[in-house]
Design an enzyme around this catalytic site. Structure first.
Site: not given
Ligand code: GCW
Length: 670
Positions: A380, A352, A278
């Site tokens: 998240e 993820d 990323e």
């Protein structure tokens, strides 16, 4: 938190405890021992409603010491045998000669043993015949704070970072002490202070001074400090022209930087690194490998006994065929090449931190490389600090998954504790959900996830039910009318969130920007693997990602018979169906209904179950403080509204492809 001691509720138990603990005798002579003395006094004053005298009585004493002298020779030799079996952090809690004895090889072991004993009291367990032998099953049990130096927290939903870099090193916030105490109480022994999307500034002298101040506070609680190392730091703060790990200037820079940190923090734990993921810099920028990068840092840390935690969370924008395959493809060929003070840190699943993922295929696939588990405690993808979800249930599902790498019973927990392939270095990391909020975690029940992570890092074989029960009894009440229904609620809550967000193996269909709420549609995020349609692939025929041999072949990264099971649609557990298969809308499921109807009804079940959570909670009012009762009530009403939002958004969106009516049993989406 769970250390808010209350008077023992059950009168008979209270009497028994008062009887059993008429005096205390605790070793003195170190900061850790002082902490134990304080904790025990404070806890007993509250729990037993008595000022327990400090005295060396012959019986009915609580004795906490590294050296125990016993009258009976037999007991004495068995005690020292058991002591010899413990790791440095282990402890014994035993009822001997009418006393309760907590002993260990180290002060930290005594501290852990003390918290265990106090937990027994607060949860009202019998203490008259104790014979507890405990050593942690993993060595490195760390929180990963994704905290930035400006005090924002990436994916943090509980306020700002608790590290006040501005007032450090002089100002020691009471929170730092409470934080260390809470972690010690569940056996967490390390903390990575900074975000994996790292800022090199934390490695400059003025920050090292601040880090030292925190390390000094944490040390007596057995908590080591680690930092994230930005790979390009030699250029950004060192003035070098490159960060190539094979360049001798770069190597020298890291070695000097590491020596400098150890001069301030002699027990510094080491570095956690996110590289070439990323947009983060890494060795691949210079045509080098993860091994080159990790081993270069490992060499600098080695003389100080430090370690490198090198993350396997990588996926490249250049190969968009199947993101789920990339970490395995990039790392497994390097098995055996990492230095012996490197751990590869692997997320629990290959995408993820989704509400549900099959276990990451790297677990068990690198027999010569220590792999540590990375769980995400902060929610998240699970409704931030707004939704109530008990994560130990998710953690347990992963830890208990069978990799079959060395035949049956090669479960992930055995990879994590090192027993599957005889690993010396072992660990578990949890991305923290802690912030400046009054209750630390935003949602009061977020505390259970911090607690549960610590307990599982200590012992990856614990059951989520046991953890739920412990936490409820410690935090609120031991009354069975509270504990039983609430335990059921906690245990169910994880499946509920899966049902209303990502049922039947769906994943990554949240809003692509902030990750809150549904977003199964196309987003404008730029990368194909950052949009939901990449993952669900809904079309007129069906839905799901074909990862079998006829698709991306990600199934081949699992050992047989797991690979064979996932390859075959009829053998694939329905909870992973759409993770591995593109399934026709009319496909008949085990219950005889079509996939489309199952999808609809599962979303509906998710909503119904949140409704049940709300009504269970309403019955709990007598056991909860007014404020917390109200807080959770309000949060649950948001959760209910949003469960419907997920159901409606996803079903209406997918209906465009299935072109089928909603089943009659489902409340129609509006
Ligand atoms: O889950 C994703 C998050 C990023 C995070 C990244 C990672 C710290 O959306 O915010 O970056 O994973 O784990 O590195």
């Amino acid at each position: 938190l769970w250390l808010h001691y209350r008077t023992i509720e059950n009168k008979k138990v209270l009497k028994d405890y008062q009887q059993a603990i008429q005096s205390i005798s605790i070793q003195k002579g170190s900061e850790t021992l002082d902490i134990i003395n304080e904790e025990v006094k404070h806890a007993l004053n509250t729990m037993l409603q008595q000022k327990t005298p400090t005295a060396n009585k012959n019986s009915n004493s609580l004795i906490i010491s590294k050296s125990i002298s016993l009258k009976s020779g037999k007991n004495s030799s068995s005690l020292s045998n058991e002591l010899a079996q413990l790791t440095d952090e282990g402890y014994l809690i035993q009822s001997i000669e009418g006393n309760t004895i907590i002993t260990s090889k180290t002060d930290i072991g005594l501290l852990y043993g003390t918290f265990h004993f106090l937990r027994l009291l607060q949860t009202e367990q019998p203490i008259d015949d104790l014979s507890i032998v405990q050593s942690p099953k993993t060595q490195i049990r760390v929180l990963n704070h994704w905290d930035n130096l400006d005090r924002t927290v990436e994916r943090g939903y509980a306020g700002f970072s608790i590290w006040n870099w501005h007032t450090l090193p002089e100002y020691i916030d009471q929170r730092y002490i409470e934080y260390a105490r809470a972690n010690a109480s569940i056996g967490i022994n390390g903390t990575v202070l900074t975000n994996v999307n790292a800022n090199a500034l934390v490695l400059t002298p003025s920050y090292i001074e601040k880090v030292k101040a925190l390390a000094d506070v944490f040390r007596p609680y057995g908590l080591k400090v680690y930092l994230t190392a930005r790979f390009s730091a030699p250029m950004e703060i060192g003035g070098l022209k490159t960060a190539d790990p094979l360049n001798s200037e770069v190597q020298k820079w890291w070695q000097q930087k590491t020596d400098e940190i150890y001069r301030s923090v002699p027990d510094f734990g080491g570095f956690l690194v996110k590289a070439n993921s990323e947009g983060q810099p890494g060795p691949q920028n210079y045509g080098r490998t993860h091994v080159d990068g990790a081993n270069m840092l490992a060499k600098a840390l080695k003389p100080h006994n430090g370690i490198v935690m090198w993350r396997a969370f990588v996926y490249s924008e250049h190969d968009p065929s199947d993101r789920a395959k990339q970490a395995y493809s990039e790392f497994v060929p390097f098995d055996g090449q990492f230095a012996d003070n490197v751990l590869v840190q692997v997320k629990n699943g290959a995408i993820d931190f989704q509400p549900r993922e099959p276990f990451h295929p790297m677990f068990g696939a690198m027999p010569q490389t220590p792999l540590m588990m990375e769980f995400q405690i902060t929610q998240e993808y699970l409704g931030f600090s707004t939704h109530l979800v008990f994560l130990p249930k998710l953690f347990e599902e992963v830890l208990q998954s069978d990799t079959y790498r060395k035949g049956k019973e090669s479960i992930v927990a055995k990879v994590v504790d090192g027993t599957l392939h005889n690993k010396k270095l072992t660990g578990m990391a949890g991305v923290a959900n802690i912030g400046t909020d009054d209750n630390w975690t935003g949602h009061p029940f977020g505390q259970a996830n911090w607690y549960g992570f610590g307990r599982l890092a200590w012992d990856p074989y614990l059951s989520s039910e046991e953890i739920a029960e412990e936490w409820l009894r410690l935090t609120f009440s031991t009354n069975e009318d509270f504990v039983e229904p609430m335990k059921k609620l906690l245990i169910q809550s994880r499946e509920t969130v899966v049902k209303y967000m990502t049922p039947l193996g769906l994943h990554h269909i949240m809003d692509a920007h902030h990750h809150y709420g549904p977003g199964p549609w196309i987003s404008k995020m730029g990368r194909p693997d950052w949009t939901s349609v990449y993952y669900h692939k809904a079309d007129s025929i069906g839905i799901g990602f074909d990862r079998t041999t006829s698709g991306s072949n990600a199934t081949s990264q699992y050992a047989d018979p797991v690979a064979a099971q996932f390859n075959n649609i009829s053998n694939t557990p329905q909870k992973y169906l759409l993770w591995f298969h593109h399934v026709p809308w009319d496909y008949q499921m085990l219950n005889g209904k079509t996939l489309w109807n199952n999808l609809a009804l599962t979303y509906q079940e998710g909503v119904d179950e949140v409704e049940e959570m709300v009504s269970t909670w309403h019955k709990m009012e007598p056991y909860i403080s007014k404020l917390e009762f109200k807080e959770v009530e309000m949060l649950l009403s948001i959760q209910l509204k949003e469960a419907k939002w997920w159901k409606n958004a996803c079903m209406l969106y997918f209906q465009q492809f299935s072109d089928k009516p909603f089943p009659a049993e489902m409340e129609k989406p509006e």
